[in-house]
Design a protein around this motif. Structure first.
Motif, short mmCIF file in Angstrom:
data_model
loop_
_atom_site.label_atom_id
_atom_site.label_comp_id
_atom_site.label_asym_id
_atom_site.label_seq_id
_atom_site.Cartn_x
_atom_site.Cartn_y
_atom_site.Cartn_z
N ASP A 121 32.47 21.83 47.59
CA ASP A 121 31.02 21.89 47.39
C ASP A 121 30.40 23.03 48.20
O ASP A 121 29.37 22.86 48.86
CB ASP A 121 30.37 20.55 47.76
N HIS A 122 31.04 24.19 48.16
CA HIS A 122 30.52 25.40 48.81
C HIS A 122 30.50 25.30 50.34
O HIS A 122 29.77 26.05 50.99
CB HIS A 122 29.12 25.75 48.30
N ARG A 123 31.27 24.43 50.89
CA ARG A 123 31.29 24.25 52.34
C ARG A 123 32.72 24.34 52.87
O ARG A 123 33.69 24.05 52.17
CB ARG A 123 30.70 22.90 52.75
N ILE A 124 32.82 24.71 54.15
CA ILE A 124 34.07 24.60 54.90
C ILE A 124 34.13 23.20 55.47
O ILE A 124 33.17 22.74 56.11
CB ILE A 124 34.13 25.63 56.04
N PRO A 156 32.01 18.46 56.30
CA PRO A 156 31.48 19.81 56.07
C PRO A 156 30.81 20.36 57.31
O PRO A 156 30.14 19.63 58.05
CB PRO A 156 30.46 19.60 54.93
N VAL A 157 31.01 21.66 57.54
CA VAL A 157 30.43 22.32 58.70
C VAL A 157 29.64 23.53 58.23
O VAL A 157 30.17 24.38 57.50
CB VAL A 157 31.52 22.78 59.70
N ASP A 204 32.82 28.16 42.51
CA ASP A 204 32.95 27.00 43.41
C ASP A 204 33.35 27.39 44.83
O ASP A 204 33.45 26.52 45.71
CB ASP A 204 33.99 26.03 42.86
N LYS A 205 33.56 28.67 45.11
CA LYS A 205 34.04 29.08 46.43
C LYS A 205 32.91 29.10 47.45
O LYS A 205 31.77 29.48 47.12
CB LYS A 205 34.69 30.47 46.34
N PRO A 206 33.19 28.73 48.69
CA PRO A 206 32.17 28.87 49.75
C PRO A 206 31.80 30.34 49.93
O PRO A 206 32.65 31.23 49.84
CB PRO A 206 32.87 28.32 51.00
#
Length: 571
Positions: free
Chosen positions: A265-268, A274-275, A466-468
């Motif tokens: 979801d676009h997050r690391i 998620p951060v 979909d990539k962060p």
């Protein structure tokens, strides 16, 4: 100090830091005149580690220089010489004999000399800091190009059987870890030898076995263990484990942290959470020390970065000191590590050159090896601001990304693009970084809104929607002390305005997973009186730092601190 902890308790070593004989060689006469056999008598003294450009009358010297140090060995023994970083080309000689060559600048290289005889020995190093179209970085680079032996030189005394490598891997299942420890033991003996290999963690023995090594050979020992309820390393919550490998006459310590890195979801995600990354770009540079950055100043940089409210640092634009990464490990700060391929002025035809690619691949291998055990390292970056619109760039990048994934599949592979709307490399990476300077080099800050909307559409078309996405560079110059009643170019007021307005835009975009402000501190620029590049660098500095070169805060620091510290790390 090389690390914040002791790497050896049995193996003896000494740092060869201090004054070395030094002679610049602007006409490149040293090889023909065999300075490695007879060093020039007119040599001056140069402290190691240091950058020669910080010394009088050497500020703008780029080229060949030679170093000499006399070492003394009390009894015949095996010796390991480690050069922890030498800028550019390096040729090393011992007693007039060529030990080997290394190209790079920010990673260590070494030589093992079996049975070095007792007495005095002459160690000579020829360095060459010259940049050209096939060096990394190339001849036009947006930071001051220092020369010299910038990190310590270490002399270790080895027994007949020594631990050549200690590597720790693991797979996490919740809080349980399947751990693989590999210890490679090498023999420098002319006879078969047997030793006891013992592994311990936190002072507790976890494995022991007998190991026999044939003369002159190496043996790799693999130990698989299952640990339950491990303490996980996390952002702001560091948990570290020390693994101690010991034989009868040697030892080696490595330190790791257990964490799982994913994207969603676009997050690391770290350990499933998620951060949102709140970061700065940091050059490991100071006007008095150059790239020979002392540990004391690393502690100060870290304190300032923590005060700012950061949870991440991008290592711009080269592998940084293991001591610095130890500090990040110990404070739960995420690190982005990259090789020094800066490409804003990189000719497209250069990326297809075999030597250029060979050097890039070598640098990636050395970077991954150097930082492999640091839990703070979440990103491996393969290049920055190259022309990512071309098939030549695509072909080279395929090779670089493939190597990273072969060496380490546990972390995220990334890069930073300055052509986000035309970039063809997006599908190759786990994470995309965008470098753009609306409000400084183009348009006004609101330009980010339209650019990001177009970028997200472009990414969808490329199959990378979909990539962060991380904003890896943005900002503007502000000269320390230049304040007024209204924002204007080069004032602290204007810098603060564009940085804070940009941060607000990025924070409101759900597809942006973090920000890295350009940059932490002002750094020297690569300005030459006869050059055409970087003429906008007032004071000969890149003045986009939130603090100046002596770490004094600007108005932008205070504004960013207010914003970063009000944001929750988790989104």
């Amino acid at each position: 100090m090389l690390r914040t902890f002791r790497e050896h308790h049995i193996r003896t070593s000494e740092l060869l830091d201090g004054p070395w004989d030094f002679q610049k060689d602007p006409c490149n006469e040293g090889l023909e005149e065999k300075w490695y056999e007879r060093f020039p008598q007119a040599a001056q003294s140069m402290y190691v580690p240091a950058c020669w450009n910080n010394e009088l009358n050497l500020y703008d010297y780029e080229g060949v220089a030679w170093y000499r140090k006399t070492i003394r060995i009390e009894e015949t023994q095996h010796v390991r010489l480690i050069f922890h970083a030498v800028l550019g080309h390096s040729d090393v000689y011992l007693d007039g004999k060529h030990l080997g060559y290394h190209y790079g600048g920010y990673t260590p290289f070494e030589f093992v000399i079996p049975s070095l005889t007792a007495g005095e020995h002459e160690l000579v190093v020829r360095t060459d800091s010259t940049l050209d179209r096939l060096t990394i970085p190339t001849e036009h680079v947006d930071w001051f190009h220092y020369g010299g032996i910038i990190r310590s030189v270490e002399l270790q005394r080895l027994p007949d059987l020594y631990i050549e490598q200690l590597k720790i891997d693991y797979e996490l299942n919740g809080s349980d870890a399947d751990v693989l420890i590999q210890a490679r033991i090498r023999s420098l003996s002319q006879a078969e030898l047997t030793t006891t290999l013992t592994l311990s963690e936190g002072g507790r023995e976890i494995h022991s076995e007998q190991v026999t090594v044939d003369a002159g050979q190496s043996v790799s020992c693999k130990v698989r263990l299952n640990w339950t309820d491990v303490r996980l390393w996390n952002v702001g919550q560091p948990e570290l484990y020390s693994i101690h490998a010991r034989t009868d006459l040697d030892d080696k310590v490595e330190r790791i942290g257990f964490r799982r890195i994913e994207t969603k979801d676009h997050r690391i995600l770290i350990n499933g959470t998620p951060v949102y990354l709140k970061g700065v770009n940091r050059h490991e540079e100071h006007p008095e020390w150059g790239f020979a950055f002392p540990p004391k100043l690393m502690h100060k940089d870290l304190d300032i970065i923590l005060e700012l409210g950061c949870n991440s640092v991008r290592g711009s634009h080269y592998p940084q000191s293991p001591y610095w990464l130890d500090l990040l490990d110990e404070h739960g700060i995420v690190f982005w590590s990259e090789i020094p391929m800066w490409g804003a002025f990189l000719p497209n035809e250069t990326v297809s050159e075999p030597l250029f690619q060979e050097r890039a691949l070598s640098m990636i291998g050395e970077m991954v090896s150097l930082h492999y055990h640091h839990p703070s390292v979440v990103f491996w970056s393969v290049h920055n601001e190259i022309d990512s619109r071309t098939q030549e760039a695509y072909g080279m990048t395929q090779h670089l990304v493939r190597l990273v994934k072969e060496l380490d599949a546990s972390r995220l592979v990334t890069y930073a693009t300055m052509y986000p709307l035309e970039d063809v490399l997006l599908p190759l990476f786990d994470v995309v970084g965008i470098n753009k300077y609306y409000g400084w080099y183009e348009g006004d800050v609101d330009g980010f809104k339209a650019m990001l909307q177009q970028f997200h559409e472009h990414a969808e078309r490329m199959g990378a929607g979909d990539k962060p996405v991380l904003m890896t560079e943005f900002g503007g110059a502000g000269i320390f002390g230049d304040v007024g009643w209204e924002p204007r170019l080069f004032s602290e007021d204007y810098q603060a305005q564009i940085v804070t307005e940009a941060l607000a835009i990025f924070r409101n975009d759900p597809k942006i997973g973090g920000t890295y402000i350009w940059q932490f501190a002002d750094v020297r620029g690569d300005l030459k009186s006869d050059g055409k590049y970087f003429r906008d660098r007032a004071r000969s500095f890149n003045n986009k730092g939130l603090v100046n070169e002596y770490r004094k805060p600007k108005q932008s620091f205070r504004e960013v601190r207010r914003m970063y510290r009000s944001w929750n790390d988790q989104t």
